[in-house]
Design an enzyme around this catalytic site. Structure first.
Site, PDB file in Angstrom:
ATOM      1  N   GLY A 196      -7.538   0.883  -7.746  1.00  0.00           N
ATOM      2  CA  GLY A 196      -6.245   0.861  -8.211  1.00  0.00           C
ATOM      3  C   GLY A 196      -5.622   2.051  -7.821  1.00  0.00           C
ATOM      4  O   GLY A 196      -4.705   2.411  -8.399  1.00  0.00           O
ATOM      5  N   CYS A 236      -3.074  -3.530  -0.631  1.00  0.00           N
ATOM      6  CA  CYS A 236      -3.855  -3.233  -1.916  1.00  0.00           C
ATOM      7  C   CYS A 236      -3.771  -4.371  -2.965  1.00  0.00           C
ATOM      8  O   CYS A 236      -2.794  -4.901  -3.317  1.00  0.00           O
ATOM      9  CB  CYS A 236      -3.595  -1.978  -2.683  1.00  0.00           C
ATOM     10  SG  CYS A 236      -4.493  -1.686  -3.696  1.00  0.00           S
ATOM     11  N   THR A 252      -9.110  -5.591   1.833  1.00  0.00           N
ATOM     12  CA  THR A 252     -10.157  -6.452   1.271  1.00  0.00           C
ATOM     13  C   THR A 252      -9.739  -7.962   0.775  1.00  0.00           C
ATOM     14  O   THR A 252      -8.524  -7.928   0.707  1.00  0.00           O
ATOM     15  CB  THR A 252     -10.629  -5.478  -0.151  1.00  0.00           C
ATOM     16  OG1 THR A 252      -9.512  -5.451  -0.864  1.00  0.00           O
ATOM     17  CG2 THR A 252     -11.242  -4.612   0.041  1.00  0.00           C
ATOM     18  N   GLY A 283     -13.625  -4.069   8.468  1.00  0.00           N
ATOM     19  CA  GLY A 283     -13.883  -5.071   7.701  1.00  0.00           C
ATOM     20  C   GLY A 283     -15.301  -5.588   7.824  1.00  0.00           C
ATOM     21  O   GLY A 283     -15.716  -5.990   8.842  1.00  0.00           O
ATOM     22  N   GLY A 284     -16.312  -5.043   6.933  1.00  0.00           N
ATOM     23  CA  GLY A 284     -17.625  -5.060   7.020  1.00  0.00           C
ATOM     24  C   GLY A 284     -18.500  -4.556   8.075  1.00  0.00           C
ATOM     25  O   GLY A 284     -19.525  -4.807   8.559  1.00  0.00           O
TER      26      GLY A 284
END
Lengths: 245, 303
Positions: free
Chosen positions: B73, B132, B195, B245-246
């Site tokens: 957050g 976000c 994400t 990403g990953g």
């Protein structure tokens, strides 16, 4: 922080659901007692933070409780298996802050880091008493080990099957412990209950779900009197005066 | 076997394309004693808002197959602390390019933060995070609608002459529509993906694992989604892409560059292994040799 691959010497139950794992390590992997390690567990993405019970030359001893898939996978490892771990994490207890008599208070698996702390305090010539709280007599951990180091140990169990019936706060009042400096590790409700009863210099080792254990993800933040702090990086040990409870 | 692993990103030469992603590398200097920060291609700093933020209640992290959920957050010390304290301190520790990551709850907040980042000599690139998933009102809301993304980009573009990247969300129907809207408003580049919105339930307690209920899913499991998004956007836009990403290995990095990325951010892998970035950099030359690659820059967007 250091990354190590260690060999498991022993990984066996010491109480229902609790295991002691010893690992070979050429030198001590902690800078201070109360630091922790993050272990890579087969089949899990994130590492798991585990308390170090003893850190000696040649051996690192972890004490942990099986609470989910990660710790269950850890419990399935066998002597001879390799374990990938990040060591020397967190700030640890300040055993040198104790100038007189020390009181250690532990609850459940939270007693784990108190063993190395007791050893350090005894090596510095301090008198140590300990109050350990568990649900039942079968779950008692580290009593003999602490007594062997010369600590005066009081046990409290919720069901009264050993020692004083009730909580560590009951035992604290009943035992009328004589101390100058207190060190606490256990479940959050226990620590909050102890908070008003202990002097300002007392140290509390906090726990929270962690992501990385190395200060990178901000997953384990706690509010302190100095602002938000990462338990893994700025703690896990905080002084009573830092906690706005 | 001398391999050229440098890349040029929006006019800035990076010694290699490996960048720890925002929010997975602390404030930036936590690892300074573990490895030399100058080994990194650049560093993306923690997501920063106008005011300091505590972030969400804990638990903020949930383990998943092939990754994790986070609902931190946007905990951060605020833009004034970033430009006055964090970025100058990092600059004194290393010379690698620093990427400020800016979040906001209104278009103006994005604008003010970008102006402050623009005025900070220690910051080389401004990355605006319109993706976000862990804050209510604001955050991802700006990145799921082309008109809102365009408005934020326009305001940020006015605020800074530094290279401006917009970090995009995969939680959209058509990521190319958002990407084009940002390009049209003068963004110098795009970072993708943030994400994926996810959730876990503790079936014993019958409650969400995360205090925030939902969180952002990241880790190796999202890698194919990221490759697809980067490739779609690379075909639709002309501005450079930072792929994210990953990514967990040198092979993943090369795949991401072939998909269209000029540089690559490494996120969740840092949480599992804080030495992940230097390990990927070290592994690059041998993997390039196996694949017959002399210059990394040559493989960008070849697929």
């Amino acid at each position: 922080m250091e990354k190590r691959i260690c060999t498991i010497e022993r990984n066996s139950p010491v109480a229902p659901g609790c295991l002691r794992m010893s690992l070979t390590a050429e030198e001590s992997l902690l800078h201070r007692c109360g630091q922790f390690v993050e272990v890579a567990v087969p089949g899990q993405y994130l590492r798991r933070p585990i308390s170090v019970s003893l850190s000696e030359e040649g051996r690192l001893t972890l004490l942990y409780k099986v609470v989910g898939k990660g710790t269950a996978a850890l419990a399935a490892l066998k002597p001879g298996d390799k374990l990938d771990l990040l060591t020397g994490l967190g700030n640890g207890f300040d055993s040198s802050a104790c100038r007189g008599k020390a009181l250690l208070v532990g609850g459940g698996i939270g007693v784990a880091p108190l063993l190395q702390l007791c050893r350090d305090l005894r090596a510095a010539g301090r008198e140590v008493s300990a109050i350990l709280g568990f649900n039942t007599a079968a779950e008692i951990l580290l009593r003999e080990e602490l007594e062997a180091l010369g600590a005066r140990v009081t046990v409290a169990t919720m069901d009264g099957s050993a020692g004083i019936r009730g909580l560590v706060t009951d035992a604290l009042q009943e035992a009328g412990a004589d101390y100058d400096q207190a060190y606490v590790c256990g479940p959050m409700p226990m620590m909050r209950a102890l908070y008003p009863l202990l002097p300002d210099a007392s140290e509390f080792s906090l726990e929270e779900r962690m992501g990385c254990g190395t200060g990178l993800c901000f997953g384990c933040t706690v509010q302190t009197t100095e602002g938000p702090r990462r338990i893994c990086h700025d703690g896990p040990v905080f002084k009573k005066t830092q906690l706005p409870w | 076997m001398v391999k050229d692993i440098s890349v040029t990103l929006a006019g800035i030469c990076l010694k290699n394309p490996v960048i720890p992603a925002s929010g997975t590398f602390g404030l930036g200097y936590e690892m300074a004693e573990v490895f030399a920060l100058d080994r990194l291609g650049a560093i993306a700093l923690k997501g920063t808002t106008l005011e300091p933020r505590f972030g969400n209640p804990t638990p903020r992290i949930a383990e998943c197959t092939g990754g994790l959920l986070n609902a931190v957050g946007l905990q951060n010390p605020g833009i004034d602390a970033l430009v006055g304290d964090v970025a100058p301190k990092l600059r004194s520790l290393c010379s690698t390019p620093l990427i400020a990551n800016i979040s906001g709850f209104s278009v103006d907040e994005f604008g003010i933060c970008c102006e402050k980042a623009d005025a900070c000599a220690a910051i080389d690139i401004v990355e605006v995070n319109v993706s976000c998933p862990n804050v209510h009102k604001g955050g991802m809301a700006f990145g799921t609608d082309p008109a809102a993304a365009a408005e934020v980009t326009r305001r940020a573009r006015k605020a800074t002459r530094k290279p401006l990247f917009i970090k995009l969300s995969p939680n959209v129907t058509d990521i190319t529509a958002i990407a084009r809207a940002c390009e049209d408003e003068g963004a110098d580049g795009l970072t993708l993906i943030n994400t994926l919105l996810g959730m876990r339930i503790d079936i014993r307690r019958r409650k969400p694992v995360l205090a925030n209920r939902t969180g952002g899913f990241s880790g190796p499991a999202v890698f194919p989604v990221a490759i697809r998004c980067v490739n779609q956007v690379a075909k639709a836009c002309r501005i450079p892409i930072i792929g994210c990403g990953g990514v967990s290995s040198a092979e993943d990095l090369i795949e991401m560059m072939m998909a269209g990325a000029t540089a690559v951010q490494v996120g969740s892998a840092n949480l599992r292994d804080p030495l992940a970035c230097p390990a990927i950099i070290d592994a690059l030359p041998a993997v390039m040799e196996q694949l017959g690659i002399e210059k990394l820059q040559d493989i960008i967007g070849i697929v």
